[in-house]
Design an enzyme around this catalytic site. Structure first.
Site, PDB file in Angstrom:
ATOM      1  N   LYS A  13     -11.077   9.201 -36.871  1.00 15.29           N
ATOM      2  CA  LYS A  13     -11.277   9.843 -38.349  1.00 15.29           C
ATOM      3  C   LYS A  13     -10.874   8.708 -39.288  1.00 15.29           C
ATOM      4  O   LYS A  13     -11.507   8.249 -40.306  1.00 15.29           O
ATOM      5  CB  LYS A  13     -10.446  11.062 -38.654  1.00 15.29           C
ATOM      6  CG  LYS A  13     -10.772  11.871 -37.437  1.00 15.29           C
ATOM      7  CD  LYS A  13      -9.810  13.146 -37.831  1.00 15.29           C
ATOM      8  CE  LYS A  13      -8.585  13.140 -37.532  1.00 15.29           C
ATOM      9  NZ  LYS A  13      -8.004  12.619 -36.099  1.00 15.29           N
ATOM     10  N   ARG A  88      -6.350  21.514 -40.752  1.00 13.83           N
ATOM     11  CA  ARG A  88      -5.845  21.541 -39.292  1.00 13.83           C
ATOM     12  C   ARG A  88      -5.622  22.828 -38.788  1.00 13.83           C
ATOM     13  O   ARG A  88      -5.366  22.808 -37.543  1.00 13.83           O
ATOM     14  CB  ARG A  88      -4.726  20.522 -39.057  1.00 13.83           C
ATOM     15  CG  ARG A  88      -5.208  19.222 -38.474  1.00 13.83           C
ATOM     16  CD  ARG A  88      -3.857  18.418 -38.804  1.00 13.83           C
ATOM     17  NE  ARG A  88      -3.368  17.369 -37.891  1.00 13.83           N
ATOM     18  CZ  ARG A  88      -3.813  16.156 -38.124  1.00 13.83           C
ATOM     19  NH1 ARG A  88      -3.964  15.818 -39.292  1.00 13.83           N
ATOM     20  NH2 ARG A  88      -3.279  15.059 -37.054  1.00 13.83           N
ATOM     21  N   ARG A 127      -3.114   1.402 -31.291  1.00 14.48           N
ATOM     22  CA  ARG A 127      -3.216   1.394 -32.621  1.00 14.48           C
ATOM     23  C   ARG A 127      -2.439   0.776 -33.445  1.00 14.48           C
ATOM     24  O   ARG A 127      -1.108   1.057 -33.399  1.00 14.48           O
ATOM     25  CB  ARG A 127      -3.242   2.978 -33.250  1.00 14.48           C
ATOM     26  CG  ARG A 127      -3.374   3.034 -34.613  1.00 14.48           C
ATOM     27  CD  ARG A 127      -3.817   4.657 -35.146  1.00 14.48           C
ATOM     28  NE  ARG A 127      -3.104   5.597 -34.630  1.00 14.48           N
ATOM     29  CZ  ARG A 127      -3.667   6.783 -34.923  1.00 14.48           C
ATOM     30  NH1 ARG A 127      -4.681   7.254 -35.465  1.00 14.48           N
ATOM     31  NH2 ARG A 127      -2.883   7.680 -34.383  1.00 14.48           N
ATOM     32  N   ARG A 160       3.100  -0.192 -36.379  1.00 14.18           N
ATOM     33  CA  ARG A 160       2.796   0.900 -35.695  1.00 14.18           C
ATOM     34  C   ARG A 160       3.434   2.249 -36.055  1.00 14.18           C
ATOM     35  O   ARG A 160       4.527   2.032 -36.640  1.00 14.18           O
ATOM     36  CB  ARG A 160       3.299   0.456 -34.271  1.00 14.18           C
ATOM     37  CG  ARG A 160       2.502  -0.748 -33.670  1.00 14.18           C
ATOM     38  CD  ARG A 160       2.760  -0.682 -32.144  1.00 14.18           C
ATOM     39  NE  ARG A 160       2.015  -1.820 -31.565  1.00 14.18           N
ATOM     40  CZ  ARG A 160       0.871  -1.897 -31.124  1.00 14.18           C
ATOM     41  NH1 ARG A 160       0.273  -0.672 -30.878  1.00 14.18           N
ATOM     42  NH2 ARG A 160       0.229  -2.963 -30.589  1.00 14.18           N
ATOM     43  N   ARG A 172       0.569  16.528 -29.731  1.00 12.81           N
ATOM     44  CA  ARG A 172      -0.323  16.401 -30.812  1.00 12.81           C
ATOM     45  C   ARG A 172      -1.718  16.596 -30.317  1.00 12.81           C
ATOM     46  O   ARG A 172      -2.543  17.324 -31.035  1.00 12.81           O
ATOM     47  CB  ARG A 172      -0.459  14.831 -31.299  1.00 12.81           C
ATOM     48  CG  ARG A 172       0.595  14.586 -32.099  1.00 12.81           C
ATOM     49  CD  ARG A 172       0.960  13.080 -32.206  1.00 12.81           C
ATOM     50  NE  ARG A 172      -0.009  12.399 -33.125  1.00 12.81           N
ATOM     51  CZ  ARG A 172      -0.023  11.020 -33.166  1.00 12.81           C
ATOM     52  NH1 ARG A 172       0.441  10.356 -32.166  1.00 12.81           N
ATOM     53  NH2 ARG A 172      -1.048  10.409 -33.663  1.00 12.81           N
TER      54      ARG A 172
HETATM   55  P1  ADP Z   1      -7.624   9.229 -35.939  1.00 12.53           P
HETATM   56  O1  ADP Z   1      -7.634   8.845 -37.543  1.00 12.53           O
HETATM   57  O2  ADP Z   1      -8.826   9.975 -35.759  1.00 12.53           O
HETATM   58  O3  ADP Z   1      -6.233   9.603 -35.491  1.00 12.53           O
HETATM   59  P2  ADP Z   1      -8.115   6.191 -35.718  1.00 12.53           P
HETATM   60  O4  ADP Z   1      -9.140   5.950 -36.653  1.00 12.53           O
HETATM   61  O5  ADP Z   1      -7.026   5.960 -36.182  1.00 12.53           O
HETATM   62  O6  ADP Z   1      -8.048   7.915 -35.351  1.00 12.53           O
HETATM   63  O7  ADP Z   1      -8.600   5.659 -34.529  1.00 12.53           O
HETATM   64  C1  ADP Z   1      -7.411   5.699 -33.250  1.00 12.53           C
HETATM   65  C2  ADP Z   1      -7.635   3.920 -32.766  1.00 12.53           C
HETATM   66  O8  ADP Z   1      -8.757   3.952 -32.103  1.00 12.53           O
HETATM   67  C3  ADP Z   1      -7.342   2.898 -33.828  1.00 12.53           C
HETATM   68  O9  ADP Z   1      -6.617   1.917 -33.406  1.00 12.53           O
HETATM   69  C4  ADP Z   1      -9.021   2.583 -33.957  1.00 12.53           C
HETATM   70  O10 ADP Z   1      -9.156   1.236 -34.006  1.00 12.53           O
HETATM   71  C5  ADP Z   1      -9.413   2.990 -32.272  1.00 12.53           C
HETATM   72  N1  ADP Z   1     -10.964   3.497 -32.389  1.00 12.53           N
HETATM   73  C6  ADP Z   1     -11.393   4.040 -33.452  1.00 12.53           C
HETATM   74  N2  ADP Z   1     -12.485   4.379 -32.990  1.00 12.53           N
HETATM   75  C7  ADP Z   1     -12.984   3.976 -31.859  1.00 12.53           C
HETATM   76  C8  ADP Z   1     -14.167   3.905 -30.931  1.00 12.53           C
HETATM   77  N3  ADP Z   1     -15.412   4.423 -31.247  1.00 12.53           N
HETATM   78  N4  ADP Z   1     -14.073   3.023 -29.989  1.00 12.53           N
HETATM   79  C9  ADP Z   1     -12.767   2.468 -29.498  1.00 12.53           C
HETATM   80  N5  ADP Z   1     -11.620   2.446 -30.325  1.00 12.53           N
HETATM   81  C10 ADP Z   1     -11.573   3.282 -31.509  1.00 12.53           C
HETATM   82  P1  AMP Z   2      -2.260  12.063 -38.733  1.00 17.39           P
HETATM   83  O1  AMP Z   2      -2.265  10.846 -39.376  1.00 17.39           O
HETATM   84  O2  AMP Z   2      -3.401  12.661 -39.250  1.00 17.39           O
HETATM   85  O3  AMP Z   2      -2.570  11.722 -37.187  1.00 17.39           O
HETATM   86  O4  AMP Z   2      -1.054  12.939 -38.996  1.00 17.39           O
HETATM   87  C1  AMP Z   2      -0.076  12.606 -38.339  1.00 17.39           C
HETATM   88  C2  AMP Z   2       1.224  13.995 -38.561  1.00 17.39           C
HETATM   89  O5  AMP Z   2       1.329  14.317 -39.924  1.00 17.39           O
HETATM   90  C3  AMP Z   2       0.480  15.229 -37.606  1.00 17.39           C
HETATM   91  O6  AMP Z   2       1.030  14.883 -36.425  1.00 17.39           O
HETATM   92  C4  AMP Z   2       1.177  16.269 -38.379  1.00 17.39           C
HETATM   93  O7  AMP Z   2       2.649  16.362 -38.022  1.00 17.39           O
HETATM   94  C5  AMP Z   2       1.285  15.805 -39.822  1.00 17.39           C
HETATM   95  N1  AMP Z   2       0.043  16.313 -40.566  1.00 17.39           N
HETATM   96  C6  AMP Z   2      -0.937  15.669 -40.912  1.00 17.39           C
HETATM   97  N2  AMP Z   2      -1.795  16.284 -41.531  1.00 17.39           N
HETATM   98  C7  AMP Z   2      -1.545  17.529 -41.555  1.00 17.39           C
HETATM   99  C8  AMP Z   2      -1.982  18.808 -41.510  1.00 17.39           C
HETATM  100  N3  AMP Z   2      -3.257  19.023 -42.207  1.00 17.39           N
HETATM  101  N4  AMP Z   2      -1.447  19.737 -41.249  1.00 17.39           N
HETATM  102  C9  AMP Z   2      -0.157  19.823 -40.747  1.00 17.39           C
HETATM  103  N5  AMP Z   2       0.417  18.861 -40.413  1.00 17.39           N
HETATM  104  C10 AMP Z   2      -0.197  17.627 -40.667  1.00 17.39           C
END
Ligand code: ADP
Ligand code: AMP
Length: 217
Positions: A13, A88, A127, A160, A172
């Site tokens: 995302k 969420r 990541r 990180r 999660r």
């Molecule tokens: P989210 O915001 O949904 O938690 P991220 O965008 O941070 O996920 O992506 C998680 C990790 O996976 C990042 O390190 C990103 O570079 C990697 N990633 C994202 N999309 C892909 C994909 N289509 N294939 C492989 N790795 C990906």
């Molecule tokens: P994210 O960066 O989206 O993976 O969110 C990291 C953490 O923030 C999650 O595991 C939750 O603890 C908190 N968080 C982010 N967005 C929300 C939401 N919309 N509702 C509740 N908790 C959230």
């Protein structure tokens, strides 16, 4: 345009939101980023959210709803926005509907990025982001063009997330399946749900999302 990116942690995302923000000028609203900033700044919200985040549990609806309510009043949201990580829960989704109703705005699309759980763990563990500009990277899947140097801002400092560890990932994912997945039928019923395959290259996911967004214009 108002769009929600929906999907489990690690689905991509944030990665896609950063690209859409650059290409379409649609501002990315990530509740995760906002909460992490609040934790670092040690604000009242940050103090309340910290424990939930470190345990991989959702922060209370009241806190995140207020954050979004305040944020969408800001000038840069006038042309629309891209929600990343919100809503969420069904309570959050209904609160968002009310907020949009009150402003006579409509939700254009909810883009679900589908990825199997078994692929998410590697994505989350690999990541990292630029400390300066928050550009996202991955140890294997998305490295900076020059090793150790951010493509976007040239910084050499990376970080990180504390919650990106094996123990927290399962909580999660459980939170996603129990509390967030019920939003899929909710938005399907509203006729706004669009599904993309998130198990292909980052560029190929972007192509699918761009197709969805173009079909809305
Ligand atoms: P989210 O915001 O949904 O938690 P991220 O965008 O941070 O996920 O992506 C998680 C990790 O996976 C990042 O390190 C990103 O570079 C990697 N990633 C994202 N999309 C892909 C994909 N289509 N294939 C492989 N790795 C990906
Ligand atoms: P994210 O960066 O989206 O993976 O969110 C990291 C953490 O923030 C999650 O595991 C939750 O603890 C908190 N968080 C982010 N967005 C929300 C939401 N919309 N509702 C509740 N908790 C959230």
């Amino acid at each position: 345009m108002i769009v929600i990116l929906l999907g489990p942690p690690g689905a991509g995302k944030g990665t896609q939101a950063q690209r859409i923000e650059k290409m379409q000028g649609l501002v990315q609203l990530s509740t995760g980023d906002m909460l992490r900033a609040a934790v670092i700044a040690n604000t009242e919200v940050g103090k309340k959210a910290k424990g939930f985040m470190e345990a991989g549990r959702l922060v209370t609806d009241k806190i995140v709803i207020k954050i979004i309510e305040d944020r969408i009043q800001e000038g840069d949201c006038k042309k629309g926005f891209l929600l990343d990580g919100f809503p969420r829960t069904l309570t959050q989704a209904k609160a968002l509907d009310n907020m949009l109703d009150q402003k006579s705005l409509k939700l254009d699309a909810v883009v679900e990025i589908q990825v199997d759980d078994r692929d998410l763990v590697d994505r989350i563990i690999g990541r990292y982001t630029c400390t300066n500009c928050n550009q996202g990277y991955h140890g294997e899947n998305l490295k900076p063009k020059v090793d150790g140097v951010c493509d976007d801002c040239g910084s050499t400092n990376f970080k990180r997330r504390v919650d990106d560890n094996q123990e927290t990932v399962s909580s999660r994912l459980e939170a996603y399946h129990c509390q967030t997945a019920p939003l899929l039928p909710y938005y399907e019923e509203q006729g706004v749900l669009k599904v993309v395959n998130g198990m292909v290259d980052i560029d190929d996911v972007s192509v699918q999302i761009n197709d969805v967004l173009s079909s809305l214009n």
